[in-house]
Design a protein around this motif. Sequence first.
Motif, PDB file in Angstrom:
ATOM      1  N   MET A  85       0.852  -1.153   0.000  1.00 48.14           N
ATOM      2  CA  MET A  85       0.000   0.000   0.000  1.00 48.14           C
ATOM      3  C   MET A  85       0.911   1.233   0.000  1.00 48.14           C
ATOM      4  N   LYS A  86       0.569   2.178  -0.821  1.00 47.89           N
ATOM      5  CA  LYS A  86       1.456   3.323  -0.990  1.00 47.89           C
ATOM      6  C   LYS A  86       1.069   4.547  -0.164  1.00 47.89           C
ATOM      7  N   ILE A  87      -0.183   4.553   0.375  1.00 43.03           N
ATOM      8  CA  ILE A  87      -0.649   5.719   1.121  1.00 43.03           C
ATOM      9  C   ILE A  87      -1.237   5.280   2.458  1.00 43.03           C
ATOM     10  N   GLY A  88      -0.904   6.022   3.505  1.00 46.76           N
ATOM     11  CA  GLY A  88      -1.465   5.809   4.831  1.00 46.76           C
ATOM     12  C   GLY A  88      -2.028   7.123   5.329  1.00 46.76           C
ATOM     13  N   ILE A  89      -2.717   7.067   6.442  1.00 43.04           N
ATOM     14  CA  ILE A  89      -3.300   8.286   7.012  1.00 43.04           C
ATOM     15  C   ILE A  89      -2.842   8.408   8.467  1.00 43.04           C
ATOM     16  N   THR A  90      -2.523   9.621   8.895  1.00 42.26           N
ATOM     17  CA  THR A  90      -2.096   9.851  10.278  1.00 42.26           C
ATOM     18  C   THR A  90      -3.323   9.946  11.169  1.00 42.26           C
ATOM     19  N   LYS A  91      -3.101   9.946  12.498  1.00 40.72           N
ATOM     20  CA  LYS A  91      -4.242  10.064  13.423  1.00 40.72           C
ATOM     21  C   LYS A  91      -4.937  11.416  13.267  1.00 40.72           C
ATOM     22  N   ASN A  92      -4.256  12.385  12.671  1.00 41.03           N
ATOM     23  CA  ASN A  92      -4.851  13.710  12.422  1.00 41.03           C
ATOM     24  C   ASN A  92      -5.620  13.753  11.104  1.00 41.03           C
ATOM     25  N   GLY A  93      -5.581  12.637  10.338  1.00 40.51           N
ATOM     26  CA  GLY A  93      -6.321  12.592   9.080  1.00 40.51           C
ATOM     27  C   GLY A  93      -5.543  13.027   7.856  1.00 40.51           C
ATOM     28  N   THR A  94      -4.232  13.185   7.987  1.00 41.27           N
ATOM     29  CA  THR A  94      -3.411  13.605   6.862  1.00 41.27           C
ATOM     30  C   THR A  94      -2.965  12.388   6.052  1.00 41.27           C
TER      31      THR A  94
ATOM     32  N   ASP B 103       1.500  -5.356  -7.113  1.00 38.13           N
ATOM     33  CA  ASP B 103       1.542  -4.431  -8.255  1.00 38.13           C
ATOM     34  C   ASP B 103       0.196  -3.756  -8.510  1.00 38.13           C
ATOM     35  N   ASP B 104      -0.380  -3.193  -7.469  1.00 40.12           N
ATOM     36  CA  ASP B 104      -1.652  -2.471  -7.543  1.00 40.12           C
ATOM     37  C   ASP B 104      -2.848  -3.346  -7.915  1.00 40.12           C
ATOM     38  N   HIS B 105      -2.697  -4.659  -7.862  1.00 42.22           N
ATOM     39  CA  HIS B 105      -3.814  -5.587  -8.065  1.00 42.22           C
ATOM     40  C   HIS B 105      -4.160  -6.204  -6.717  1.00 42.22           C
ATOM     41  N   ILE B 106      -5.436  -6.355  -6.455  1.00 41.98           N
ATOM     42  CA  ILE B 106      -5.882  -6.919  -5.180  1.00 41.98           C
ATOM     43  C   ILE B 106      -6.463  -8.308  -5.426  1.00 41.98           C
ATOM     44  N   TYR B 107      -6.032  -9.257  -4.595  1.00 39.22           N
ATOM     45  CA  TYR B 107      -6.505 -10.633  -4.658  1.00 39.22           C
ATOM     46  C   TYR B 107      -7.007 -11.023  -3.265  1.00 39.22           C
ATOM     47  N   LEU B 108      -7.978 -11.910  -3.231  1.00 43.69           N
ATOM     48  CA  LEU B 108      -8.450 -12.446  -1.969  1.00 43.69           C
ATOM     49  C   LEU B 108      -8.029 -13.905  -1.884  1.00 43.69           C
ATOM     50  N   VAL B 109      -7.608 -14.312  -0.696  1.00 38.34           N
ATOM     51  CA  VAL B 109      -7.196 -15.692  -0.476  1.00 38.34           C
ATOM     52  C   VAL B 109      -8.034 -16.261   0.653  1.00 38.34           C
ATOM     53  N   GLU B 110      -8.611 -17.426   0.406  1.00 40.18           N
ATOM     54  CA  GLU B 110      -9.390 -18.141   1.417  1.00 40.18           C
ATOM     55  C   GLU B 110      -8.644 -19.424   1.751  1.00 40.18           C
ATOM     56  N   TYR B 111      -8.328 -19.613   3.026  1.00 36.62           N
ATOM     57  CA  TYR B 111      -7.692 -20.839   3.492  1.00 36.62           C
ATOM     58  C   TYR B 111      -8.790 -21.676   4.127  1.00 36.62           C
ATOM     59  N   GLN B 112      -9.189 -22.760   3.466  1.00 38.64           N
ATOM     60  CA  GLN B 112     -10.374 -23.505   3.877  1.00 38.64           C
ATOM     61  C   GLN B 112     -10.014 -24.816   4.548  1.00 38.64           C
ATOM     62  N   CYS B 113     -10.197 -24.863   5.867  1.00 40.46           N
ATOM     63  CA  CYS B 113      -9.947 -26.086   6.629  1.00 40.46           C
ATOM     64  C   CYS B 113     -11.224 -26.877   6.861  1.00 40.46           C
TER      65      CYS B 113
END
Length: 168
Positions: free
Chosen positions: A1-10, A102-112
């Motif tokens: 992830m390239k962007i985060g937010i501070t507790k002040n909202g910046t 690389d800016d692509h989002i994948y979901l992984v399910e580990y099914q027991c």
Amino acid sequence: MKIGITKNGTLVKARKADRNEKYFCPSCQRALKLCSGQYKNNYFAHQSFTKKQGYQPKGETKRHLMGKKKVVDFFNQRQISVQTEFYLPEIKQRADLRVEIDDHIYLVEYQCSPIKLKEIQKRTKAYLKLGLISYWIAGPKHLGKGSLFQTVQKFGRFSKKEGWWILA
């Protein structure tokens, strides 16, 4: 992830982030950690939650948690952003892992635990409607239990290049 937010909202880009500052995810507001690697610029990753931190996913067996941790460790060792217990409010579903490559989002399910093919299909279809590709990992109970055909039917993928394959 390239962007985060501070507790002040910046909003702060990871490459300009200060290691002494606390950052949060702009989407889910969970805590982020600032990471850096030998071959990669600074980036943010969701912090993993543990029992010690007061978070215990409901209904997850020890085997499931251990398997999920191994998958998380796999991605972390490769400096790939991974988040556990990713909630999708649009479909009221929680995926085991959210992986960003690389800016692509994948979901992984580990099914027991046992799961019906129709449930896997329903959730996979819902993820696809959101533009997300999911991968299902067959936990140890699915291997050697019942027929190989059933396991491949539930968890198998097919590609022209590799043929049938399964994550286990």
